[in-house]
Write a protein that holds these residues in place. Structure first.
Motif, short mmCIF file in Angstrom:
data_model
loop_
_atom_site.label_atom_id
_atom_site.label_comp_id
_atom_site.label_asym_id
_atom_site.label_seq_id
_atom_site.Cartn_x
_atom_site.Cartn_y
_atom_site.Cartn_z
N PRO A 21 0.77 -1.32 0.12
CA PRO A 21 0.07 -0.06 -0.08
C PRO A 21 0.88 1.38 0.07
CG PRO A 21 -0.24 -1.35 2.00
CD PRO A 21 0.82 -2.08 1.34
N TYR A 22 0.34 2.39 -0.40
CA TYR A 22 1.00 3.93 -0.42
C TYR A 22 0.98 4.02 1.14
CZ TYR A 22 -0.24 3.70 -5.26
OH TYR A 22 -0.17 3.48 -6.82
N SER A 23 1.62 5.21 1.27
CA SER A 23 1.83 5.87 3.08
C SER A 23 0.69 5.79 3.57
CB SER A 23 2.54 7.12 2.75
OG SER A 23 2.56 7.78 3.99
N ALA A 24 0.69 5.44 4.80
CA ALA A 24 -0.52 5.70 5.82
C ALA A 24 -0.77 7.07 6.02
CB ALA A 24 -0.06 5.08 7.07
N ARG A 25 0.16 7.93 5.58
CA ARG A 25 -0.31 9.35 5.67
C ARG A 25 -0.71 10.00 4.70
NH1 ARG A 25 4.82 11.75 8.32
NH2 ARG A 25 5.33 10.27 10.11
N LEU A 26 -1.07 9.30 3.46
CA LEU A 26 -1.81 9.72 2.14
C LEU A 26 -2.87 10.50 2.34
CD1 LEU A 26 -1.15 10.01 -0.94
CD2 LEU A 26 -2.49 7.87 -1.14
N GLU A 27 -3.80 10.23 3.01
CA GLU A 27 -5.29 10.64 3.07
C GLU A 27 -4.86 12.07 3.85
OE1 GLU A 27 -4.44 7.63 3.80
OE2 GLU A 27 -6.29 6.54 3.45
N ALA A 28 -4.23 12.03 4.85
CA ALA A 28 -3.94 13.34 5.72
C ALA A 28 -3.25 14.46 4.90
CB ALA A 28 -3.03 13.07 7.08
N LEU A 29 -2.05 13.88 4.12
CA LEU A 29 -1.42 14.51 3.21
C LEU A 29 -2.40 15.33 2.19
CD1 LEU A 29 1.94 13.86 1.62
CD2 LEU A 29 0.08 15.00 0.12
N LEU A 30 -3.28 14.61 1.59
CA LEU A 30 -3.98 15.27 0.52
C LEU A 30 -5.03 16.07 0.95
CD1 LEU A 30 -4.36 12.11 -2.10
CD2 LEU A 30 -2.99 14.24 -2.42
N ALA A 31 -5.67 15.54 2.14
CA ALA A 31 -6.68 16.46 2.77
C ALA A 31 -6.01 17.75 3.25
CB ALA A 31 -7.23 15.90 3.94
N GLY A 32 -4.99 17.98 3.56
CA GLY A 32 -4.37 19.12 4.04
C GLY A 32 -3.92 19.95 3.06
N GLU A 33 -3.13 19.40 2.12
CA GLU A 33 -2.75 19.96 0.81
C GLU A 33 -3.96 20.73 -0.06
OE1 GLU A 33 0.41 21.03 -1.72
OE2 GLU A 33 0.48 20.32 0.32
N LEU A 34 -4.97 20.01 -0.33
CA LEU A 34 -6.06 20.40 -1.13
C LEU A 34 -7.29 20.95 -0.22
CD1 LEU A 34 -5.66 17.44 -3.52
CD2 LEU A 34 -4.77 19.74 -3.99
#
Ligand code: SAM
Length: 272
Positions: A21-34
């Motif tokens: 799987p991709y990073s466990a932080r992916l959702e948080a990263l995208l939510a914050g970034e976008l």
């Protein structure tokens, strides 16, 4: 390159168990970034078995997973059902059929290791018109090269070099895909986006999963999930290949366990 329905023939059933799987932080990263807030729509192009679709769907009102391979779509539906997700629709189409196959607007359009399969600049241009102002096109993939290797959980790493030698012994030295050879990337992903109206993307890394351990079946599935080692390429020698791979792996790890670190997750964010 022109889509060939046999690119991933026989691979879909191996994908979810075989691929890290991709990073466990992916959702948080995208939510914050976008600034994702549970509204708007997501389009995940080349969604495969929904690897990204099911993880990101909760950040949107609705999500669409699009892939030309019907067996991948079946796996995506299965993953969504297992998670009780009801806001995802699945469409069998290529990226080149956008926008007609899945009309916008979307807040986010993602490609997880799938953009390089497409006619990149043409597809980025089509997506640009489908994304709402302030929205984004995001490419997600793994990158080990140049990234600091984290401490492992104990078992040896998957002996990828030796396994690739074995694949080569069966399939020849030209990397295969479908009925032909693997796509040659003329442009880097960054350059392809820079050549579209999106312009150069922002490049962000999120830490990869550092402690994933795979057993021998998992490593076998990892290879059978790849277009260059998809089961159909081995024809009636698939069983023989699997047997040789099992023997190789047993010799490298008596416990039959391997550390699967795919690298960090690389995220390219191209805003509209
Ligand atoms: C490496 S898999 C990626 C699956 C998933 N997105 C992930 O992140 O794991 C690539 C996917 O791209 C799909 N694909 C290949 N050519 C395509 C095209 N022209 N348009 C859209 N998807 C395509 C394949 O069917 C496959 O499911």
């Amino acid at each position: 390159m022109r889509y060939d329905p046999s690119f991933y023939a026989g691979a879909a059933v191996h994908y979810r168990s075989g691929r890290p799987p991709y990073s466990a932080r992916l959702e948080a990263l995208l939510a914050g970034e976008l600034g994702l807030d549970g509204g708007g729509r997501l389009l995940d192009v080349g969604c495969g078995p929904g690897s990204l679709t099911v993880r990101l769907a909760r950040l949107f009102r609705d999500a669409v997973g699009l892939d030309p391979d019907p067996a991948m779509i079946i796996e995506g539906r299965r993953a969504a059902a297992e998670l009780g997700l009801q806001n995802i629709s699945w469409i069998q189409a290529t990226a080149e059929e956008l926008p007609a196959a899945a009309p916008g607007p979307y807040r986010l359009v993602t490609f997880g290791q799938s953009f390089y399969w497409t006619d990149e600049v043409l597809v980025a241009e089509a997506v640009y018109d489908m994304v709402e102002p302030g929205g984004a096109l995001v490419l997600v993939g793994h990158q080990a090269e140049g990234r600091a290797v984290p401490p492992g959980p104990g078992p040896p790493r998957i002996p990828h070099d030796e396994i690739r030698e074995l694949v080569l012994k069966y399939l020849g030295s030209t990397s295969r895909a479908g009925q032909g050879s693997a796509p040659v990337q003329a442009l880097s992903l960054e350059d392809a986006l820079a050549g579209s109206r999106f312009g150069a993307p922002r490049v962000i890394f999120a830490p990869g999963i550092p402690d994933r351990v795979q057993d021998i079946d998992g490593v076998l599935s990892n290879y059978f999930s790849m277009s260059f080692a998809a089961p159909h390429l081995f024809g009636d020698r698939a069983g023989e290949f699997a047997g040789e791979l099992r023997a190789l792996l047993s010799g490298r790890s008596p416990a039959g366990l391997f550390w699967d670190w795919p690298g960090d997750t690389k995220v390219l964010v191209a805003r509209k």
